[in-house]
Design an enzyme around this catalytic site. Structure first.
Site, PDB file in Angstrom:
ATOM      1  N   LYS A  69      41.547  51.945  39.890  1.00 52.13           N
ATOM      2  CA  LYS A  69      40.892  50.445  40.535  1.00 52.13           C
ATOM      3  C   LYS A  69      42.752  50.050  41.265  1.00 52.13           C
ATOM      4  O   LYS A  69      41.970  48.711  41.754  1.00 52.13           O
ATOM      5  CB  LYS A  69      40.882  49.099  39.061  1.00 52.13           C
ATOM      6  CG  LYS A  69      41.124  48.357  38.718  1.00 52.13           C
ATOM      7  CD  LYS A  69      40.592  47.704  37.446  1.00 52.13           C
ATOM      8  CE  LYS A  69      40.498  48.106  36.789  1.00 52.13           C
ATOM      9  NZ  LYS A  69      41.686  48.262  36.100  1.00 52.13           N
ATOM     10  N   ARG A  92      48.857  43.310  37.560  1.00 52.59           N
ATOM     11  CA  ARG A  92      50.127  43.178  35.614  1.00 52.59           C
ATOM     12  C   ARG A  92      51.223  44.437  35.988  1.00 52.59           C
ATOM     13  O   ARG A  92      51.125  45.260  37.212  1.00 52.59           O
ATOM     14  CB  ARG A  92      49.368  43.554  35.228  1.00 52.59           C
ATOM     15  CG  ARG A  92      47.298  42.948  34.427  1.00 52.59           C
ATOM     16  CD  ARG A  92      46.759  43.757  33.199  1.00 52.59           C
ATOM     17  NE  ARG A  92      45.935  44.736  34.584  1.00 52.59           N
ATOM     18  CZ  ARG A  92      45.790  45.833  33.561  1.00 52.59           C
ATOM     19  NH1 ARG A  92      45.434  45.565  32.088  1.00 52.59           N
ATOM     20  NH2 ARG A  92      44.967  46.794  33.979  1.00 52.59           N
ATOM     21  N   LYS A 103      48.091  58.493  30.375  1.00 54.36           N
ATOM     22  CA  LYS A 103      47.217  57.509  31.275  1.00 54.36           C
ATOM     23  C   LYS A 103      48.992  57.640  32.769  1.00 54.36           C
ATOM     24  O   LYS A 103      48.533  57.919  33.823  1.00 54.36           O
ATOM     25  CB  LYS A 103      47.132  56.129  31.454  1.00 54.36           C
ATOM     26  CG  LYS A 103      47.197  54.944  33.228  1.00 54.36           C
ATOM     27  CD  LYS A 103      46.069  53.477  32.558  1.00 54.36           C
ATOM     28  CE  LYS A 103      46.537  52.912  33.214  1.00 54.36           C
ATOM     29  NZ  LYS A 103      46.598  51.608  33.760  1.00 54.36           N
ATOM     30  N   ALA A 271      43.734  45.390  28.088  1.00 56.27           N
ATOM     31  CA  ALA A 271      42.429  44.670  27.920  1.00 56.27           C
ATOM     32  C   ALA A 271      41.646  44.936  27.155  1.00 56.27           C
ATOM     33  O   ALA A 271      40.184  44.414  26.830  1.00 56.27           O
ATOM     34  CB  ALA A 271      41.386  44.771  30.083  1.00 56.27           C
ATOM     35  N   PHE A 380      36.276  61.278  47.112  1.00 59.81           N
ATOM     36  CA  PHE A 380      36.378  62.240  47.298  1.00 59.81           C
ATOM     37  C   PHE A 380      36.162  63.453  48.091  1.00 59.81           C
ATOM     38  O   PHE A 380      34.539  63.377  48.518  1.00 59.81           O
ATOM     39  CB  PHE A 380      36.002  63.045  45.816  1.00 59.81           C
ATOM     40  CG  PHE A 380      37.102  62.204  44.492  1.00 59.81           C
ATOM     41  CD1 PHE A 380      38.786  63.214  44.096  1.00 59.81           C
ATOM     42  CD2 PHE A 380      37.011  60.701  44.021  1.00 59.81           C
ATOM     43  CE1 PHE A 380      38.666  62.152  43.462  1.00 59.81           C
ATOM     44  CE2 PHE A 380      38.235  60.355  43.118  1.00 59.81           C
ATOM     45  CZ  PHE A 380      38.866  60.827  42.928  1.00 59.81           C
ATOM     46  N   TRP A 408      44.026  55.549  48.933  1.00 63.52           N
ATOM     47  CA  TRP A 408      44.783  56.967  48.393  1.00 63.52           C
ATOM     48  C   TRP A 408      45.478  57.628  49.941  1.00 63.52           C
ATOM     49  O   TRP A 408      46.235  57.888  49.658  1.00 63.52           O
ATOM     50  CB  TRP A 408      44.152  57.674  47.082  1.00 63.52           C
ATOM     51  CG  TRP A 408      45.040  58.555  46.662  1.00 63.52           C
ATOM     52  CD1 TRP A 408      45.498  57.775  45.683  1.00 63.52           C
ATOM     53  CD2 TRP A 408      45.611  59.594  47.029  1.00 63.52           C
ATOM     54  NE1 TRP A 408      46.365  59.600  44.933  1.00 63.52           N
ATOM     55  CE2 TRP A 408      46.403  60.362  45.927  1.00 63.52           C
ATOM     56  CE3 TRP A 408      45.223  60.722  47.906  1.00 63.52           C
ATOM     57  CZ2 TRP A 408      46.991  61.386  46.311  1.00 63.52           C
ATOM     58  CZ3 TRP A 408      46.276  61.814  47.884  1.00 63.52           C
ATOM     59  CH2 TRP A 408      46.962  62.410  46.862  1.00 63.52           C
TER      60      TRP A 408
END
Length: 555
Positions: A69, A92, A103, A271, A380, A408
């Protein structure tokens, strides 16, 4: 190359140049080194009131397969700039807990990153330290007040304020403090939250000025007295000192993407346990300075987007012009029951079983909130054409276009088709935006509306404790606030094992509390932790610094 190697190879532009690109005069730029800065809100004075177009990036329900995201948000910003648009990005700030935990960082990935990546993922400009200090100053003043005679009659059994630290540390979830004798405080049960779960973080992200910040801080409830009435930070006379700690942090931070697009990175509530959006001040600044502003909301659309729309947009008077829902075929196959190690092989049946997760998120954006929507598919190499065609076909049946994205690997170039579709949506006719519930409903009705309309459940089961809390909060005058539902990010339901798009489930409401300063009711469901723990092999094990000060292993 790894993400950090790509970021370190980038030739960053001086932050003054990025500020000029964002139409910010030099006098309003407070540099933090060569490549990051705080921006004085006075930069907006005298500028036209007209805002740019607001694009919200959200996603399907997250899985270990990844969705991308933040990477899509950054890549889309660069893509819009490549097609000639004047663009700003609003993100953020990452929390140290996830950076060192499971993460990793939250500055994008590949060739769609904000830089300096290491600074952003670590201490950055010190905002989170200021928020933690303000939170803990209030805790210290609360316990000192009790120690010094307790003139406010605070019931130590009903203290709701907890200390915080920006680290995943399960050992601190529940503690007993004030031990060691009379001079060392009043013994009581206590605990820590992670900083991003602190109400101060939520207030920081929702405050629009120092005066608004002070007003919100004064309303923070730290506990209740022996008569059952709330005791606030204002009662403890802590507001001025807390504001002094937060004053400088309140200015939005400016950095850049790998391609030089201005990016405001500011605030970072989770979130799943908070409202999951960057600060209103940064979003509004970005909107005033760009023709298009791309922002994101945390986790899946049932969490981040719901709270962005029902809480942030309601408080800030914002309405997105378009919504991007990010998905990967790999993640959808995982929602369809396929094991992570098998996601590289074609499986149309697993994809078909997993697609309802994406389609429910898309349907919510279109039919609950009435916003234009596009699906961004992070492709991908293992995705087959048949799988791509199936996804595009199912989205088309809902009247939504699915666009392949390759940010990416290609940065902004990989988002040009997505950027063109976003512009088309922004310039088209819009339905009237609606919330998922109205504020004059009861607390229980608001929770049930989100569960039924957004999550797809059949209703709620309210514990006796939660029912008493709802009645008490309504009697205290908080019944008209929006609800911030704390639940697992891994499912539409409150059971993280229910993947895909579960139906006919009943969500259990365990506890309800008010964040009076932030201006919402927090609803706790399932086993939600406000202080995460580290995994067996945390990401911190792989991070190192060489003799030249160059960081490695950060992702």
């Amino acid at each position: 190359m790894t993400d950090i190697e790509i970021a370190q190879a980038c030739q960053m532009q001086p932050i003054g140049e990025i500020a000029r690109r964002a139409h910010i005069d030099e006098q309003f730029v407070e540099p933090y080194g060569r490549y990051k800065a705080k921006i004085n809100p006075a930069a907006l004075k005298g500028r036209p009131e007209k805002d740019g177009r607001l694009i919200l990036v959200t996603a399907i329900t997250p899985t270990p397969a990844g969705e991308g995201k933040t990477t899509t948000t950054i890549g889309l910003g660069d893509g819009l700039r490549r097609i000639g648009k004047d663009v700003t990005i609003a993100l953020r700030e990452p929390s140290l807990g996830p950076v060192f935990g499971v993460k990793g960082g939250a500055a994008g990935g590949g060739y769609a990153q904000v830089v300096p990546m290491e600074d952003i993922n670590l201490h950055f400009t010190g905002d989170f330290h200021a928020i933690g200090a303000a939170n803990n100053l209030l805790a210290a003043m609360l316990d000192n007040h009790i120690q010094q005679g307790n003139a406010l009659g605070i019931d130590v059994r009903r203290i709701t304020w907890r200390r915080c630290v920006d680290m995943n540390d399960r050992q601190l979830r529940f503690i007993v403090d004030g031990m060691g004798g009379k001079s060392n405080g009043v013994p009581r049960e206590d605990g820590f939250d992670i900083t991003v779960a602190s109400e101060i973080m939520a207030i920081f992200c929702l405050a629009t000025s120092i005066d608004d910040l002070k007003a919100r801080l004064s309303r923070v409830i730290v506990g209740y007295n022996f008569e059952g009435k709330p005791v606030t930070a204002g009662d403890l006379k802590a507001v001025g000192a807390m504001t002094a700690l937060l004053k400088d942090a309140l200015w939005p931070n400016l950095v850049q993407t790998l391609e030089g697009t201005p990016a405001f990175v500011h605030g970072g509530p989770f979130a799943n346990i908070a409202h999951g959006c960057n600060s209103i001040s940064a979003t509004k600044m970005a909107l005033r300075l760009g023709e298009y502003t791309v922002t994101e909301a945390g986790f899946g659309a049932d969490l981040g987007a719901e709270k962005f729309l029902d809480i942030k947009c309601r408080q800030a008077g914002l309405v997105p012009d378009a919504v991007v829902v990010v998905a990967t075929i790999r993640a959808l196959k995982m929602h369809g029951g396929k094991a992570k190690q098998e996601l590289g092989t074609e499986d149309l049946e697993a994809l078909e079983r997993g697609l309802p997760n994406l389609l429910r998120h898309v349907r919510n954006i279109k039919t609950v909130y009435h916003l234009p929507c596009v699906v961004a598919v992070n492709r991908f190499p293992t995705d087959t054409q048949k799988e791509v065609d199936l996804l595009i076909e199912r989205c088309a049946q809902l009247g939504v276009k699915a666009v392949l994205s390759d940010v990416w690997a290609k940065g902004g170039e990989g988002a040009i088709e997505l950027a063109n579709e976003v512009v088309r949506l922004c310039e088209g006719e819009h339905e009237a935006f609606t919330f998922s519930y109205e504020l004059d409903a009861t607390i229980e009705e608001k929770i049930e509306a989100v569960v039924r309309r957004v999550y797809g459940g059949s209703g709620i089961a309210v514990s006796p404790a939660a029912r008493r809390q709802m009645a008490e909060l309504t009697e205290l005058g908080f019944g008209n606030l929006p609800v911030c539902i704390a639940k697992t990010q891994y499912s539409f339901s409150d059971d993280p094992k229910k993947l895909g798009a579960p139906e006919d489930f009943v969500m259990t409401v365990r506890n309800v509390k008010v964040s009076a300063g932030a201006g919402f009711i927090v609803v706790l469901t399932g086993d939600i932790l406000t202080m995460p723990g580290l995994p067996k092999h945390p990401a911190a094990e792989n991070i190192d610094v060489d003799s030249e000060g160059r960081i490695s292993g950060l992702f």
